[in-house]
Design a protein around this motif. Sequence first.
Motif, PDB file in Angstrom:
ATOM      1  N   LEU A 268      40.570  24.057  59.244  1.00 54.08           N
ATOM      2  CA  LEU A 268      39.678  24.022  60.292  1.00 54.08           C
ATOM      3  C   LEU A 268      39.602  25.567  60.962  1.00 54.08           C
ATOM      4  O   LEU A 268      38.463  25.790  61.712  1.00 54.08           O
ATOM      5  CB  LEU A 268      40.293  23.280  61.437  1.00 54.08           C
ATOM      6  CG  LEU A 268      40.002  23.108  62.752  1.00 54.08           C
ATOM      7  CD1 LEU A 268      38.493  22.202  62.683  1.00 54.08           C
ATOM      8  CD2 LEU A 268      40.814  22.365  63.881  1.00 54.08           C
TER       9      LEU A 268
ATOM     10  N   PHE B  25      36.504  26.869  59.521  1.00 52.25           N
ATOM     11  CA  PHE B  25      35.148  26.262  59.876  1.00 52.25           C
ATOM     12  C   PHE B  25      34.865  26.828  61.324  1.00 52.25           C
ATOM     13  O   PHE B  25      33.743  27.171  61.787  1.00 52.25           O
ATOM     14  CB  PHE B  25      35.502  24.677  60.038  1.00 52.25           C
ATOM     15  CG  PHE B  25      35.622  24.039  58.860  1.00 52.25           C
ATOM     16  CD1 PHE B  25      35.000  24.597  57.663  1.00 52.25           C
ATOM     17  CD2 PHE B  25      36.047  22.716  58.625  1.00 52.25           C
ATOM     18  CE1 PHE B  25      35.242  23.850  56.430  1.00 52.25           C
ATOM     19  CE2 PHE B  25      36.063  22.024  57.292  1.00 52.25           C
ATOM     20  CZ  PHE B  25      35.601  22.661  56.240  1.00 52.25           C
ATOM     21  N   ARG B  26      36.068  27.397  62.045  1.00 49.79           N
ATOM     22  CA  ARG B  26      35.678  28.146  63.320  1.00 49.79           C
ATOM     23  C   ARG B  26      35.165  29.385  63.105  1.00 49.79           C
ATOM     24  O   ARG B  26      34.363  29.572  63.730  1.00 49.79           O
ATOM     25  CB  ARG B  26      36.859  27.984  64.109  1.00 49.79           C
ATOM     26  CG  ARG B  26      37.323  26.667  64.618  1.00 49.79           C
ATOM     27  CD  ARG B  26      38.212  27.130  65.854  1.00 49.79           C
ATOM     28  NE  ARG B  26      39.034  25.913  66.325  1.00 49.79           N
ATOM     29  CZ  ARG B  26      40.333  25.399  66.174  1.00 49.79           C
ATOM     30  NH1 ARG B  26      41.108  26.298  65.337  1.00 49.79           N
ATOM     31  NH2 ARG B  26      40.551  24.200  66.678  1.00 49.79           N
TER      32      ARG B  26
ATOM     33  N   ARG C 293      31.687  28.924  62.187  1.00 51.29           N
ATOM     34  CA  ARG C 293      30.814  28.586  63.520  1.00 51.29           C
ATOM     35  C   ARG C 293      30.538  29.938  64.022  1.00 51.29           C
ATOM     36  O   ARG C 293      29.264  30.212  64.594  1.00 51.29           O
ATOM     37  CB  ARG C 293      31.646  27.845  64.606  1.00 51.29           C
ATOM     38  CG  ARG C 293      31.231  27.709  65.842  1.00 51.29           C
ATOM     39  CD  ARG C 293      32.204  27.132  66.868  1.00 51.29           C
ATOM     40  NE  ARG C 293      33.097  28.079  66.973  1.00 51.29           N
ATOM     41  CZ  ARG C 293      34.310  27.925  67.607  1.00 51.29           C
ATOM     42  NH1 ARG C 293      34.875  26.881  67.964  1.00 51.29           N
ATOM     43  NH2 ARG C 293      35.326  28.805  67.683  1.00 51.29           N
TER      44      ARG C 293
ATOM     45  N   TRP D  98      28.111  22.275  66.691  1.00 51.61           N
ATOM     46  CA  TRP D  98      28.993  22.510  65.574  1.00 51.61           C
ATOM     47  C   TRP D  98      29.975  21.252  65.475  1.00 51.61           C
ATOM     48  O   TRP D  98      30.289  20.669  64.354  1.00 51.61           O
ATOM     49  CB  TRP D  98      29.814  23.779  65.646  1.00 51.61           C
ATOM     50  CG  TRP D  98      30.830  24.180  64.889  1.00 51.61           C
ATOM     51  CD1 TRP D  98      31.007  24.484  63.663  1.00 51.61           C
ATOM     52  CD2 TRP D  98      32.471  23.941  65.231  1.00 51.61           C
ATOM     53  NE1 TRP D  98      32.166  24.665  63.236  1.00 51.61           N
ATOM     54  CE2 TRP D  98      33.188  24.362  64.027  1.00 51.61           C
ATOM     55  CE3 TRP D  98      32.960  23.614  66.360  1.00 51.61           C
ATOM     56  CZ2 TRP D  98      34.593  24.023  64.102  1.00 51.61           C
ATOM     57  CZ3 TRP D  98      34.638  23.138  66.238  1.00 51.61           C
ATOM     58  CH2 TRP D  98      35.152  23.594  65.171  1.00 51.61           C
ATOM     59  N   LYS D  99      30.337  20.827  66.829  1.00 49.67           N
ATOM     60  CA  LYS D  99      31.288  19.755  66.739  1.00 49.67           C
ATOM     61  C   LYS D  99      30.803  18.440  66.244  1.00 49.67           C
ATOM     62  O   LYS D  99      31.344  17.901  65.283  1.00 49.67           O
ATOM     63  CB  LYS D  99      31.655  19.610  68.372  1.00 49.67           C
ATOM     64  CG  LYS D  99      32.641  18.715  68.466  1.00 49.67           C
ATOM     65  CD  LYS D  99      34.143  19.473  68.343  1.00 49.67           C
ATOM     66  CE  LYS D  99      35.456  18.410  68.132  1.00 49.67           C
ATOM     67  NZ  LYS D  99      35.572  17.486  67.187  1.00 49.67           N
TER      68      LYS D  99
ATOM     69  N   ARG E 123      28.459  18.257  64.202  1.00 49.24           N
ATOM     70  CA  ARG E 123      28.031  18.250  62.524  1.00 49.24           C
ATOM     71  C   ARG E 123      29.548  18.301  61.952  1.00 49.24           C
ATOM     72  O   ARG E 123      29.641  17.647  60.759  1.00 49.24           O
ATOM     73  CB  ARG E 123      27.374  19.745  62.334  1.00 49.24           C
ATOM     74  CG  ARG E 123      27.060  20.031  60.919  1.00 49.24           C
ATOM     75  CD  ARG E 123      26.300  19.239  60.396  1.00 49.24           C
ATOM     76  NE  ARG E 123      25.660  19.509  59.001  1.00 49.24           N
ATOM     77  CZ  ARG E 123      25.114  18.731  58.121  1.00 49.24           C
ATOM     78  NH1 ARG E 123      25.276  17.255  58.344  1.00 49.24           N
ATOM     79  NH2 ARG E 123      24.778  19.085  57.060  1.00 49.24           N
ATOM     80  N   LEU E 124      30.577  18.867  62.334  1.00 45.27           N
ATOM     81  CA  LEU E 124      31.632  18.916  62.059  1.00 45.27           C
ATOM     82  C   LEU E 124      32.220  17.546  61.767  1.00 45.27           C
ATOM     83  O   LEU E 124      32.879  17.031  60.642  1.00 45.27           O
ATOM     84  CB  LEU E 124      32.768  19.537  62.582  1.00 45.27           C
ATOM     85  CG  LEU E 124      34.264  19.554  62.151  1.00 45.27           C
ATOM     86  CD1 LEU E 124      34.181  20.425  60.747  1.00 45.27           C
ATOM     87  CD2 LEU E 124      34.923  20.405  62.974  1.00 45.27           C
TER      88      LEU E 124
ATOM     89  N   THR F  63      32.967  15.778  58.464  1.00 45.04           N
ATOM     90  CA  THR F  63      34.386  15.284  58.146  1.00 45.04           C
ATOM     91  C   THR F  63      34.595  13.901  57.603  1.00 45.04           C
ATOM     92  O   THR F  63      35.266  13.329  56.737  1.00 45.04           O
ATOM     93  CB  THR F  63      35.221  15.402  59.525  1.00 45.04           C
ATOM     94  OG1 THR F  63      34.932  16.591  60.036  1.00 45.04           O
ATOM     95  CG2 THR F  63      36.755  15.201  59.211  1.00 45.04           C
TER      96      THR F  63
ATOM     97  N   LEU G  70      42.315  18.855  57.871  1.00 49.18           N
ATOM     98  CA  LEU G  70      41.811  20.191  58.451  1.00 49.18           C
ATOM     99  C   LEU G  70      42.659  21.202  58.613  1.00 49.18           C
ATOM    100  O   LEU G  70      42.372  22.201  59.001  1.00 49.18           O
ATOM    101  CB  LEU G  70      40.974  19.414  59.658  1.00 49.18           C
ATOM    102  CG  LEU G  70      39.671  18.780  59.492  1.00 49.18           C
ATOM    103  CD1 LEU G  70      38.988  18.389  60.889  1.00 49.18           C
ATOM    104  CD2 LEU G  70      38.665  19.730  58.898  1.00 49.18           C
TER     105      LEU G  70
ATOM    106  N   CYS H 229      31.561  21.153  53.046  1.00 50.23           N
ATOM    107  CA  CYS H 229      31.495  21.142  54.438  1.00 50.23           C
ATOM    108  C   CYS H 229      31.317  22.543  55.036  1.00 50.23           C
ATOM    109  O   CYS H 229      30.230  22.659  55.861  1.00 50.23           O
ATOM    110  CB  CYS H 229      33.101  20.490  55.148  1.00 50.23           C
ATOM    111  SG  CYS H 229      32.788  20.498  56.822  1.00 50.23           S
TER     112      CYS H 229
ATOM    113  N   LEU I 277      27.925  23.634  57.566  1.00 48.66           N
ATOM    114  CA  LEU I 277      28.054  23.355  58.868  1.00 48.66           C
ATOM    115  C   LEU I 277      27.159  24.303  59.721  1.00 48.66           C
ATOM    116  O   LEU I 277      26.602  23.663  60.908  1.00 48.66           O
ATOM    117  CB  LEU I 277      29.540  24.206  59.490  1.00 48.66           C
ATOM    118  CG  LEU I 277      30.740  23.316  58.993  1.00 48.66           C
ATOM    119  CD1 LEU I 277      31.852  24.279  59.141  1.00 48.66           C
ATOM    120  CD2 LEU I 277      30.646  22.237  60.139  1.00 48.66           C
TER     121      LEU I 277
END
Lengths: 328, 262
Positions: free
Chosen positions: A116, A119-120, A123, A133-134, A136-137, A141, A150, A168, A172
């Motif tokens: 995670l 992924f941040r 972003r 982003w949220k 799409r995540l 997921t 995550l 993923c 993103l």
Amino acid sequence: MSEGEIIIRAEGLTKVYRRTSGGKGFLGLFRRRTEEVRGLTDAGFEIRRGEVVGLLGPNGAGKSTTVKLLTGILTADGGACGVMGRTPWLERRKIAADIGAVFGQRMQLWWDVPVLDSFRLLRDIYSVPEARWKARLDELTDALELGGILQVPMRQLSLGQRMRAELCGSLLHEPSILFLDEPTIGLDAVSKLRLRDFLRAENRERGTTILLTTHDMADMLALCPRVLVLGRGRLLYDGGLDALLRRYDTEHTLRCVFDGGAEPEGLPPSVGVRREGEAWTLTFAPAEIPVGEVLAKLLAAGPVRELTLKEQDTDRLVARMYADLKLT
Amino acid sequence: MNIRAYRTAFAVHARQVSRYRGAALGGMVTQAFFGVMLVALYEALAGEGDLLRETATYVWLQQIFFRAFFSTGGEIYEQIMSGSVCYSLLRPVDLHLWCVCREMAAKIVGVTMRLLPMILIQFVLPESWRMLPPDSPVAFVRFALSLLTGFLVIAQVNMITAAVTMRTLDNKGFSGLINLVMMILAGNIVPLTLAPERLQAVLRWQPFAQMLDAPIRMWLHAGPAGEWALSFGVQLAWLAGLTVFSRCLWGRGIRRIELQGG
């Protein structure tokens, strides 16, 4: 499907690798020899928005070189190339938002931080707005079944989990083009199937253009209507996968077991006949003799108990194609 | 420029480093041991007095901030060696600045984790072995500013080491050498303040003295503003010079990788 605008264009694309190595003997310690290795020579092709194109070729054919040139990781030595109208290696940062890439042999997410966190980071690197982003995540997921992992650092994941996380990560920022360099390498059957389904859906629902290299013919068959075949750095074929396979499909196999001791008769010499115990195996090219004709001869020979028709194994077929193109 | 990306890089790496409690404990034990040994040695050589208290303070501050000397290392450096660092070029960030953020996160968090216990140790030591508090509140503020600059100087030297690695493809030789030179010239092994006056005039202005020596001198003596400004100015000048140099080397290393392939 191939009605979209041209999104990738390559003309005369050429890459030469220079390898330096010490020469022979004592003097070799002081002299360096430079050896030129052709990575890609004069390759030209166009890819339209929404296409899924496979890059096929034996090891060292130039597949990865092509992907690296198109993503801007490598600088070409000749020719021109446009990805969304920009030269990748000159405008790397500008095309970055439009492309996603997964290299099956290299990890791009950060190794020792939780997935995670990676992924941040992505972003913020790609300046994706939080809400977007949220959403799409969540979507990814769900589709890639990443829910449980995550919080786990990348290094603790299995190969299949890692690949899904990489995928993923590459999607993103909602790129228009996805480059995949051997994404299914080392994956088990279930993971492969899942990955294929996911890619198909991604292409269908979002219109993401996908350029894929793989040695797995089943991946190709499942995903890529169109292939580019590379060999020794040259583009040898650009067209439908079906048409390509038909061209080299010379080995249909019929396996047959008779009740009683019947023997097939009257088959032309182009049909290979082999006997193993009770079973007869006939090999032939459908282009020369139709399946129906072979079948008729068998049925005429005696009461048939078992009959199986096998299409050619695609790996063999590709091997024959490589041999034909003098690539092996 | 996309500041948010670098901030997050810092935060994520900081969190990561904060998980390595075992390493922090191990480092602390080593540094406490070396601190005690060195101070004991100077006492044996010079006896008690002002010089010993100052030297002890110098030694302790060097030990407390010792962690800052070393690169955080990790996968980025492995990627540099394997050439796969070029895959990071896919991302729209400045890789050099990105790595500096990681280095700074590791230095600041690593040092902070060791800070409190290292200060507590002081209270169990014989009084003459303890470190002195900063000369004045002003001295402390100057020290803090200078320390942060010092960390940035070290980060740039770490980056230069990494850039050299791009060429040699092995980090042991060069980083071993540079680390040894750094330890000596930064005053970690023998305080630079103990060098003869004439040598000190040279030692104080070389780049490695801008790491911890300059801030420690500010902790020890709150001199006139002009003297401080000169010292801090030299620190900033070295930081600027090293940054330009390391970015240059870095850029050339990356270009080489671009041409050669991963």
